[in-house]
Design an enzyme around this catalytic site. Structure first.
Site, PDB file in Angstrom:
ATOM      1  N   TYR A   1      -1.274   0.397  10.553  1.00  0.00           N
ATOM      2  CA  TYR A   1      -1.573  -0.306   9.296  1.00  0.00           C
ATOM      3  C   TYR A   1      -0.385  -0.181   8.329  1.00  0.00           C
ATOM      4  O   TYR A   1       0.068  -1.177   7.740  1.00  0.00           O
ATOM      5  CB  TYR A   1      -2.840   0.285   8.672  1.00  0.00           C
ATOM      6  CG  TYR A   1      -3.088  -0.144   7.241  1.00  0.00           C
ATOM      7  CD1 TYR A   1      -3.717  -1.338   6.947  1.00  0.00           C
ATOM      8  CD2 TYR A   1      -2.680   0.668   6.170  1.00  0.00           C
ATOM      9  CE1 TYR A   1      -3.939  -1.735   5.630  1.00  0.00           C
ATOM     10  CE2 TYR A   1      -2.898   0.287   4.862  1.00  0.00           C
ATOM     11  CZ  TYR A   1      -3.524  -0.913   4.591  1.00  0.00           C
ATOM     12  OH  TYR A   1      -3.727  -1.300   3.283  1.00  0.00           O
TER      13      TYR A   1
ATOM     14  N   SER B   1       0.813  -1.220   0.000  1.00  0.00           N
ATOM     15  CA  SER B   1       0.000   0.000   0.000  1.00  0.00           C
ATOM     16  C   SER B   1       0.846   1.269   0.000  1.00  0.00           C
ATOM     17  O   SER B   1       1.925   1.323   0.605  1.00  0.00           O
ATOM     18  CB  SER B   1      -0.876  -0.015   1.259  1.00  0.00           C
ATOM     19  OG  SER B   1      -1.381   1.266   1.515  1.00  0.00           O
TER      20      SER B   1
ATOM     21  N   GLU C   1       0.235   3.590   1.794  1.00  0.00           N
ATOM     22  CA  GLU C   1       0.334   3.996   3.206  1.00  0.00           C
ATOM     23  C   GLU C   1       1.732   3.733   3.766  1.00  0.00           C
ATOM     24  O   GLU C   1       2.118   4.303   4.787  1.00  0.00           O
ATOM     25  CB  GLU C   1      -0.688   3.229   4.052  1.00  0.00           C
ATOM     26  CG  GLU C   1      -2.040   3.875   4.142  1.00  0.00           C
ATOM     27  CD  GLU C   1      -2.058   5.147   4.985  1.00  0.00           C
ATOM     28  OE1 GLU C   1      -1.609   5.108   6.140  1.00  0.00           O
ATOM     29  OE2 GLU C   1      -2.523   6.167   4.479  1.00  0.00           O
TER      30      GLU C   1
HETATM   31  P1  NDP Z   1     -11.211  -4.932   1.982  1.00  0.00           P
HETATM   32  O1  NDP Z   1     -11.117  -4.491   3.398  1.00  0.00           O
HETATM   33  O2  NDP Z   1     -12.431  -4.614   1.172  1.00  0.00           O
HETATM   34  O3  NDP Z   1     -10.996  -6.528   1.915  1.00  0.00           O
HETATM   35  C1  NDP Z   1     -10.145  -7.210   2.787  1.00  0.00           C
HETATM   36  C2  NDP Z   1     -10.718  -8.597   3.001  1.00  0.00           C
HETATM   37  O4  NDP Z   1      -9.866  -9.325   3.920  1.00  0.00           O
HETATM   38  C3  NDP Z   1     -12.107  -8.591   3.631  1.00  0.00           C
HETATM   39  O5  NDP Z   1     -12.971  -9.422   2.879  1.00  0.00           O
HETATM   40  C4  NDP Z   1     -11.874  -9.171   5.020  1.00  0.00           C
HETATM   41  O6  NDP Z   1     -12.968  -9.900   5.516  1.00  0.00           O
HETATM   42  C5  NDP Z   1     -10.694 -10.091   4.765  1.00  0.00           C
HETATM   43  N1  NDP Z   1     -10.022 -10.439   6.021  1.00  0.00           N
HETATM   44  C6  NDP Z   1      -9.829  -9.645   7.110  1.00  0.00           C
HETATM   45  N2  NDP Z   1      -9.198 -10.318   8.077  1.00  0.00           N
HETATM   46  C7  NDP Z   1      -8.989 -11.574   7.597  1.00  0.00           C
HETATM   47  C8  NDP Z   1      -8.379 -12.726   8.127  1.00  0.00           C
HETATM   48  N3  NDP Z   1      -7.856 -12.721   9.356  1.00  0.00           N
HETATM   49  N4  NDP Z   1      -8.309 -13.854   7.366  1.00  0.00           N
HETATM   50  C9  NDP Z   1      -8.848 -13.871   6.120  1.00  0.00           C
HETATM   51  N5  NDP Z   1      -9.455 -12.796   5.556  1.00  0.00           N
HETATM   52  C10 NDP Z   1      -9.516 -11.659   6.281  1.00  0.00           C
HETATM   53  O7  NDP Z   1      -9.912  -4.384   1.239  1.00  0.00           O
HETATM   54  P2  NDP Z   1      -9.686  -4.045  -0.316  1.00  0.00           P
HETATM   55  O8  NDP Z   1     -10.330  -5.066  -1.140  1.00  0.00           O
HETATM   56  O9  NDP Z   1      -9.963  -2.605  -0.526  1.00  0.00           O
HETATM   57  O10 NDP Z   1      -8.107  -4.195  -0.409  1.00  0.00           O
HETATM   58  C11 NDP Z   1      -7.495  -5.451  -0.684  1.00  0.00           C
HETATM   59  C12 NDP Z   1      -6.082  -5.452  -0.128  1.00  0.00           C
HETATM   60  O11 NDP Z   1      -5.334  -4.404  -0.728  1.00  0.00           O
HETATM   61  C13 NDP Z   1      -5.986  -5.215   1.381  1.00  0.00           C
HETATM   62  O12 NDP Z   1      -4.876  -5.972   1.834  1.00  0.00           O
HETATM   63  C14 NDP Z   1      -5.688  -3.738   1.499  1.00  0.00           C
HETATM   64  O13 NDP Z   1      -5.006  -3.470   2.698  1.00  0.00           O
HETATM   65  C15 NDP Z   1      -4.825  -3.530   0.277  1.00  0.00           C
HETATM   66  N6  NDP Z   1      -4.858  -2.199  -0.296  1.00  0.00           N
HETATM   67  C16 NDP Z   1      -6.051  -1.625  -0.629  1.00  0.00           C
HETATM   68  C17 NDP Z   1      -6.072  -0.406  -1.225  1.00  0.00           C
HETATM   69  C18 NDP Z   1      -7.345   0.256  -1.610  1.00  0.00           C
HETATM   70  O14 NDP Z   1      -7.310   1.468  -1.887  1.00  0.00           O
HETATM   71  N7  NDP Z   1      -8.466  -0.447  -1.657  1.00  0.00           N
HETATM   72  C19 NDP Z   1      -4.811   0.321  -1.538  1.00  0.00           C
HETATM   73  C20 NDP Z   1      -3.625  -0.408  -1.169  1.00  0.00           C
HETATM   74  C21 NDP Z   1      -3.653  -1.620  -0.588  1.00  0.00           C
HETATM   75  P3  NDP Z   1     -13.980  -9.172   6.566  1.00  0.00           P
HETATM   76  O15 NDP Z   1     -14.543  -7.996   5.832  1.00  0.00           O
HETATM   77  O16 NDP Z   1     -14.982 -10.254   6.847  1.00  0.00           O
HETATM   78  O17 NDP Z   1     -13.129  -8.780   7.737  1.00  0.00           O
HETATM   79  P1  GDR Z   2      -6.967   5.588   3.500  1.00  0.00           P
HETATM   80  O1  GDR Z   2      -8.472   5.801   3.014  1.00  0.00           O
HETATM   81  O2  GDR Z   2      -6.788   5.879   4.933  1.00  0.00           O
HETATM   82  O3  GDR Z   2      -6.108   6.360   2.537  1.00  0.00           O
HETATM   83  O4  GDR Z   2      -6.779   4.027   3.310  1.00  0.00           O
HETATM   84  P2  GDR Z   2      -9.680   6.598   3.662  1.00  0.00           P
HETATM   85  O5  GDR Z   2     -10.694   6.705   2.597  1.00  0.00           O
HETATM   86  O6  GDR Z   2     -10.094   6.010   4.962  1.00  0.00           O
HETATM   87  O7  GDR Z   2      -9.028   8.036   3.977  1.00  0.00           O
HETATM   88  C1  GDR Z   2      -8.528   8.891   2.954  1.00  0.00           C
HETATM   89  C2  GDR Z   2      -8.335  10.294   3.513  1.00  0.00           C
HETATM   90  O8  GDR Z   2      -9.616  10.853   3.785  1.00  0.00           O
HETATM   91  C3  GDR Z   2      -9.545  11.553   5.017  1.00  0.00           C
HETATM   92  N1  GDR Z   2     -10.874  11.662   5.631  1.00  0.00           N
HETATM   93  C4  GDR Z   2     -11.643  10.642   6.049  1.00  0.00           C
HETATM   94  N2  GDR Z   2     -11.457   9.299   6.001  1.00  0.00           N
HETATM   95  C5  GDR Z   2     -12.443   8.495   6.467  1.00  0.00           C
HETATM   96  N3  GDR Z   2     -12.310   7.164   6.385  1.00  0.00           N
HETATM   97  N4  GDR Z   2     -13.592   9.014   7.023  1.00  0.00           N
HETATM   98  C6  GDR Z   2     -13.821  10.370   7.113  1.00  0.00           C
HETATM   99  O9  GDR Z   2     -14.848  10.801   7.606  1.00  0.00           O
HETATM  100  C7  GDR Z   2     -12.801  11.216   6.590  1.00  0.00           C
HETATM  101  N5  GDR Z   2     -12.691  12.561   6.480  1.00  0.00           N
HETATM  102  C8  GDR Z   2     -11.523  12.818   5.903  1.00  0.00           C
HETATM  103  C9  GDR Z   2      -8.577  10.722   5.855  1.00  0.00           C
HETATM  104  O10 GDR Z   2      -8.080  11.503   6.942  1.00  0.00           O
HETATM  105  C10 GDR Z   2      -7.529  10.361   4.812  1.00  0.00           C
HETATM  106  O11 GDR Z   2      -6.567  11.365   4.741  1.00  0.00           O
HETATM  107  C11 GDR Z   2      -7.226   3.350   2.155  1.00  0.00           C
HETATM  108  C12 GDR Z   2      -7.427   1.870   2.553  1.00  0.00           C
HETATM  109  O12 GDR Z   2      -8.039   1.198   1.489  1.00  0.00           O
HETATM  110  C13 GDR Z   2      -6.094   1.209   2.863  1.00  0.00           C
HETATM  111  O13 GDR Z   2      -6.300  -0.192   3.061  1.00  0.00           O
HETATM  112  C14 GDR Z   2      -5.152   1.440   1.660  1.00  0.00           C
HETATM  113  O14 GDR Z   2      -3.902   0.835   1.894  1.00  0.00           O
HETATM  114  C15 GDR Z   2      -4.991   2.947   1.424  1.00  0.00           C
HETATM  115  O15 GDR Z   2      -6.274   3.477   1.114  1.00  0.00           O
HETATM  116  C16 GDR Z   2      -4.068   3.220   0.231  1.00  0.00           C
END
Ligand code: NDP
Ligand code: GDR
Length: 332
Positions: free
Chosen positions: A156, A132, A134
């Site tokens: 995270y 990520s 992050e």
């Molecule tokens: P989600 O949170 O939508 O999906 C993550 C999944 O992992 C969920 O279905 C969750 O299930 C499952 N999970 C959680 N804990 C466990 C566990 N202990 N064992 C097995 N499965 C588990 O994330 P995204 O699809 O958005 O992202 C996919 C991956 O990419 C994640 O690793 C995320 O951190 C990473 N990522 C995402 C980004 C984004 O912008 N979306 C950017 C960069 C990285 P449940 O909901 O039931 O807990």
């Molecule tokens: P992020 O996504 O933390 O980048 O993680 P999120 O959408 O939570 O936050 C993005 C930015 O928005 C600001 N923000 C808020 N965020 C949330 N959730 N709720 C609010 O009300 C709000 N108001 C402002 C936050 O401060 C932040 O700066 C996501 C996840 O998918 C991670 O798993 C992944 O790795 C990163 O993106 C890349």
């Protein structure tokens, strides 16, 4: 011999019920893969994304947890995959301050389980780690790429940095085909409503239909590089099709503030965000990242990938999907 030659087009996805798991399943099924998914929970509710894409009966779900090594070993035995996509994580940055130890276990340590399970089952299985942006955190540069040093700002981000380096280490130590995708934020109608983009588009739909008046947000000035998840899973798949494993930044290269995302989303529904959005200091993070923009030139060169969906198209897609859900009573 590559696992693809002995194991055919079979893939195991951890985190299959998440946003990316659902889109990746759709992509792999369209390419003729047999798709297996490790599912942490039995609740029917967690399958809503697969259901929405019509995939619930097209993938094989194996109940297990990535923090449990035997779950992964059993899943590998059952699925006999050529490719493993490790998407499971505690992926909510805010929650990682409340649950630092759990986040370290699920988002960080579990990567050891996945890699060790593969090393023992068949080290020729190709592995993708969901890293990520992050991890960059306070990188101190306006645009970030694979050469930028990490300075994670959340538990995270720290856990993801561990998983990233472990993936690199198994590639270098054991010669395994392990790739790490450093993905910037990617969104979609299947995004969880705890993330800011979907929180906004859902509120826009509810406000438009008179179900809600105000939307409380935290830091409106934070800038993120938002792409469409459907485009990003294509990059993930391409990484595992390369002869050599490597690490890639996946991003659009365009930064937008939360405020401007609000402006676009409300405007799409004919609303003025300034009349509805309020800030609540309780939603500010202990440490935030002011701006994150990625440079995906390497992915373009090596994978032939670039983001195809504009932010405007993404916002429209998300707002329209939430309006439809509210109209059907699914997000009342
Ligand atoms: P989600 O949170 O939508 O999906 C993550 C999944 O992992 C969920 O279905 C969750 O299930 C499952 N999970 C959680 N804990 C466990 C566990 N202990 N064992 C097995 N499965 C588990 O994330 P995204 O699809 O958005 O992202 C996919 C991956 O990419 C994640 O690793 C995320 O951190 C990473 N990522 C995402 C980004 C984004 O912008 N979306 C950017 C960069 C990285 P449940 O909901 O039931 O807990
Ligand atoms: P992020 O996504 O933390 O980048 O993680 P999120 O959408 O939570 O936050 C993005 C930015 O928005 C600001 N923000 C808020 N965020 C949330 N959730 N709720 C609010 O009300 C709000 N108001 C402002 C936050 O401060 C932040 O700066 C996501 C996840 O998918 C991670 O798993 C992944 O790795 C990163 O993106 C890349």
């Amino acid at each position: 011999m590559a696992a693809t030659e002995t194991r055919g087009r079979r893939a195991l996805i951890t985190g299959i019920a998440g946003q990316d798991g659902a889109y990746l399943s759709r992509l792999l099924l369209a390419k003729g893969y047999r798709v297996y998914g490790l599912l942490a929970r039995r609740s029917n509710e967690s399958l809503w994304r697969l259901r929405e894409l019509g995939l619930e009966d097209k993938v094989t779900l194996l109940v297990g947890d990535v923090t449990d090594l035997s779950s992964i070993l059993r899943a590998l035995e059952e699925a006999e995959p050529a490719e493993v996509y490790n998407l499971a994580a505690q992926s909510t940055v805010t929650k990682s301050w409340e649950l630092p130890s759990l986040t370290a276990q699920v988002t960080g340590m579990a990567v050891v389980n996945a890699l060790e399970a593969i090393r023992s089952a068949d080290p020729s299985i190709r592995f993708y780690q969901a890293s990520s942006s992050e991890m960059f955190g306070l990188a101190g540069k306006p645009v970030l790429d694979e050469t930028t040093a990490f300075h994670p700002r959340s538990p995270y981000g720290v856990a993801k940095a561990f998983g990233h380096w472990l993936t690199v280490n198994y590639r270098e130590s054991h010669g395994m085909h392990c790739s790490s995708g450093i993905l910037f934020n990617h969104e979609s109608p299947l995004r969880g409503s705890e993330f800011v983009t979907r929180k906004i588009t859902l509120a826009v739909a509810r406000i438009k239909r008179g179900r809600q008046q105000k939307l409380q947000l935290g830091n409106l000035e934070a800038k993120r590089d938002w792409g469409f998840a459907g485009d990003y899973v294509e990059a993930i798949w391409r990484m595992l099709q390369q002869e050599r494993a490597d690490d890639y930044v996946i991003a659009t290269g365009r930064g937008t503030s939360v405020r401007d995302f609000c402006r676009l989303a409300f405007a799409h529904a004919g609303l003025d965000y300034e009349r509805h959005v309020e800030t609540d200091s309780a939603l500010l993070r202990p440490a935030d990242i002011h701006a994150m923009v990625g440079n995906a030139d390497k992915a373009k060169r090596a994978l032939g990938w670039s983001a195809g969906t504009s932010l405007e198209a993404l916002v429209a897609m998300m707002v329209e999907a939430d309006l439809a859900r509210v109209d059907k009573g699914e997000a009342a």
